[in-house]
Design an enzyme around this catalytic site. Structure first.
Site, PDB file in Angstrom:
ATOM      1  N   CYS A   1      -9.578 -10.271   4.810  1.00 18.83           N
ATOM      2  CA  CYS A   1      -9.054  -9.183   5.604  1.00 18.83           C
ATOM      3  C   CYS A   1      -9.867  -8.898   6.859  1.00 18.83           C
ATOM      4  O   CYS A   1      -9.123  -8.176   7.804  1.00 18.83           O
ATOM      5  CB  CYS A   1      -9.328  -7.727   4.562  1.00 18.83           C
TER       6      CYS A   1
ATOM      7  N   GLU B   1      -7.245  -0.418   1.127  1.00 17.44           N
ATOM      8  CA  GLU B   1      -7.721  -1.293   1.950  1.00 17.44           C
ATOM      9  C   GLU B   1      -6.598  -2.228   2.077  1.00 17.44           C
ATOM     10  O   GLU B   1      -6.297  -3.105   1.517  1.00 17.44           O
ATOM     11  CB  GLU B   1      -9.011  -2.046   1.429  1.00 17.44           C
TER      12      GLU B   1
ATOM     13  N   GLY C   1       0.828  -1.105  -0.042  1.00 17.32           N
ATOM     14  CA  GLY C   1      -0.151   0.092  -0.060  1.00 17.32           C
ATOM     15  C   GLY C   1       1.014   1.210   0.075  1.00 17.32           C
ATOM     16  O   GLY C   1       0.450   2.242  -0.624  1.00 17.32           O
TER      17      GLY C   1
END
Ligand code: NAG
Ligand code: NAG
Length: 592
Positions: A338, A304, A287
């Site tokens: 997740c 996310e 990320g």
């Protein structure tokens, strides 16, 4: 709109359930009957969603893969090679984005009805092709058929249904209030398509991850270029065609949805390609690189980045329910979620019973390769490296004093099978409690007060979802309020995901930005704040004291006006306001 009929029947159903307290099966039957009747009436009046006839027919392109590095698609549940595909090179990625931009320019002009029609066709195609979609998802990931039906199909259909029904509400212009000073103005916010959305998704839900992002992008008037993981290669071609056929059949450019495959290089190329927004679902480490890459063009990102979700069971919780949900929260999709329940906090008073129940149930789990048929509770893991990480973390925890109640080793079967594992006597000094496991491992951590549960729940860097179990709704909500997370579910796990009106996303290193809900659609839109005259023809002219050349008394007038409008409203404040008003009027007169 006759949509309310459906709601009416829903309410009726709720009332019947409450009054009769019939069991779940009869509820479901009754619901189905009422639903069918309700929809029948609705469709009879309104008809199916229609849009213009196909204007042109598009040929589906035959080049589905790139010219880059060769990648093997392996079925992780059998270790068999399925196929070899080639990654997209950076040049090919740029070409895909260019074509997606061409397709989007036309799509942006479509009405919501036209977009709904495409989504409805898509939903029906998904329903029809469940078997193939499930098979491909199982083949790519090793998941079970049940997990495929729920995680790939049901979630996708519900997302589409929600967009068809509620999407327009989120994107139509929204009126906003104006201050007294500007009462002659009217203000609102408008939402426009952004352009091309670049999407990078992980392998845990090969179909749903792609479909969910693509339908939201499409509904908001965008095109999507989606990079799928190197661990979900075999399904890419079929999923892309599924979208493209539906689009082409309605006369829209199939290149509105493009799936690309590859490794880091391909993803990096997409990030830097000049797309209008990036949705990245993955790890915090990657990320950061996405955000860095996106900074070159100042491309906005939604990140996310996974979670380490706490699942807190207070001592007054319904234990049967809590254990059952905990098993699902931990082991569904082999823990590769997740929002998996990665930390199970159990109150000391109920700890022995909780451990006994889960250990017994987990020991009886059937694990196997669903892709060959057969019904299993748990499948294989998907990534060879992830299996190693899981085992490493589990063995380290055992070294540090964790007690094995089940599993804690690889299975002998070929394929990436890790035995469903339950560890107790776990605490926060262990690595496994702080790092994302992403595998079939239940960690049971005791606590003895609500405060302690909150403190422990808050002590990881991740903050995506959370679950709290208690027989006392107010107490559960108080704990939920204090846990830092993007989502909280009371007395359940993960159901928020089927409530597509809710935004999905986290905080802290779990990322930022939202998909799902009105928030998600708006994230895929360019916003414009618009102001105009409230009454057409009545212009709001600027007062004389603000016009050039600024008169000597101008600033003093504004100063008194500010006192008048914004000063305190206590009794003495009101007196002061009156004085400032007088002073202002006096200055205004001298202005002439
Ligand atoms: C964690 O558990 C281990 C093993 O039971 C123990 O030695 C250690 O002191 C505990 N650490 C904390 C912070 O409670
Ligand atoms: C959550 O816990 C952390 C760490 O203990 C603390 O800093 C934070 O204030 C807590 N948040 C709330 C809302 O209680």
């Amino acid at each position: 709109m006759l949509e309310w009929l459906g709601d009416l029947f829903g309410l009726l159903w709720g009332a019947v359930v409450l009054v009769l307290s019939v069991d779940f099966l009869s509820d479901l039957l009754l619901l189905s009957v009422l639903y069918v009747v309700g929809r029948y009436v609705y469709v009879a009046f309104r008809g199916n969603i229609q849009s213009g006839k196909p204007a042109r027919s598009f040929k589906l392109s035959s080049e589905e893969f790139g010219a880059g590095k060769e990648l093997d698609a392996i079925n992780p549940a059998t270790n068999e090679k399925i196929t070899t595909v080639r990654a997209f090179t950076p040049d090919e990625v740029n070409e895909c984005v260019r074509r997606a931009r061409v397709a989007q320019a036309e799509w942006a002009e479509t009405s919501f009805d036209e977009r709904r029609a495409v989504l409805q066709d898509l939903m029906h195609a998904v329903v029809e092709q469940q078997d193939t979609i499930c098979h491909l998802s199982m083949q790519d990931t090793g998941k079970t058929r049940m997990e495929a039906e729920y995680g790939e199909i049901l979630t996708t259909c519900e997302k589409i249904r929600h967009l068809i029904r509620n999407g327009e509400d989120a994107l139509k212009s929204e009126s906003r209030g104006v201050p007294l000073l500007l009462f002659l103005k009217k203000a609102w916010v408008e939402y426009y398509p952004m352009g091309v959305i670049g999407i990078i998704v992980p392998w845990n839900y090969p179909f749903h991850n792609v479909a969910s992002a693509a339908v939201a992008a499409l509904f908001a008037g965008n095109s999507a270029v989606i990079k799928v993981s190197e661990c979900s290669l075999s399904s890419k071609d079929y999923f892309e065609k599924l979208f493209r056929k539906v689009l082409a059949a309605r006369g829209h450019n199939p290149e509105l949805v493009t799936l690309i495959v590859g490794e880091g290089e391909t993803g990096a190329a997409l990030v830097k390609s000049g797309v209008d927004k990036i949705l990245f679902i993955g790890s915090p480490a990657v990320g950061k690189r996405v955000m860095e890459g996106a900074s070159a063009n100042l491309t906005p990102v939604i990140l996310e980045l996974g979670g380490k979700d706490p699942f807190i069971v207070l001592e007054d919780a319904d234990l049967d329910h809590a254990t059952e949900v905990a098993l699902r929260g931990v082991f569904v999709n082999c823990g590769q979620n997740c929002i998996a329940a990665e930390r199970i906090y159990v109150h000391n008073k109920i700890l022995p019973k909780f451990e006994e129940v889960v250990a017994k149930k987990v020991a009886a789990f059937r694990q196997g390769a669903s892709v060959n048929g057969g019904c299993f509770d748990v499948g294989s893991m998907t990534m060879p490296r992830q299996l190693e990480i899981v085992d490493e973390l589990v063995q380290a925890a055992i070294q540090d004093g964790a007690k094995v109640l089940a599993g804690a080793k690889r299975d002998e079967k070929p394929g990436l099978f890790y035995r469903p594992t339950v560890l107790s006597n776990v605490n926060h000094s262990m690595r496994i409690v702080n790092e994302e496991v992403f595998g079939p491992v239940m960690l049971i951590i005791p606590f003895s007060s609500d405060d302690e549960a909150v403190r422990l729940a808050n002590s990881t860097e991740y903050a995506l979802g959370s679950s709290i179990f208690s027989g006392n709704a107010a107490r559960a909500h108080e704990v939920a309020r204090r846990v830092v997370a993007g989502m909280a579910t009371i007395n359940d796990f993960g159901v928020g995901y089927l409530i597509q009106s809710l935004p999905f996303g986290g905080t802290k290193i779990s990322g930022f930005g939202r998909f799902g809900g009105a928030e998600g659609l708006r994230e895929f839109s360019r916003q414009k704040s618009v102001v105009t005259d409230r009454f057409p023809g009545v212009l709001t002219k600027a007062p004389a004291f603000t016009k050039y050349p600024i008169p000597e008394n101008g600033p003093a007038i504004v100063k008194n006006a500010i006192h008048f409008f914004y000063g305190p409203e206590s009794p003495s404040g009101l007196w002061a306001k009156a004085t400032h008003l007088c002073a202002m009027l006096q200055l205004l007169i001298t202005l002439k």
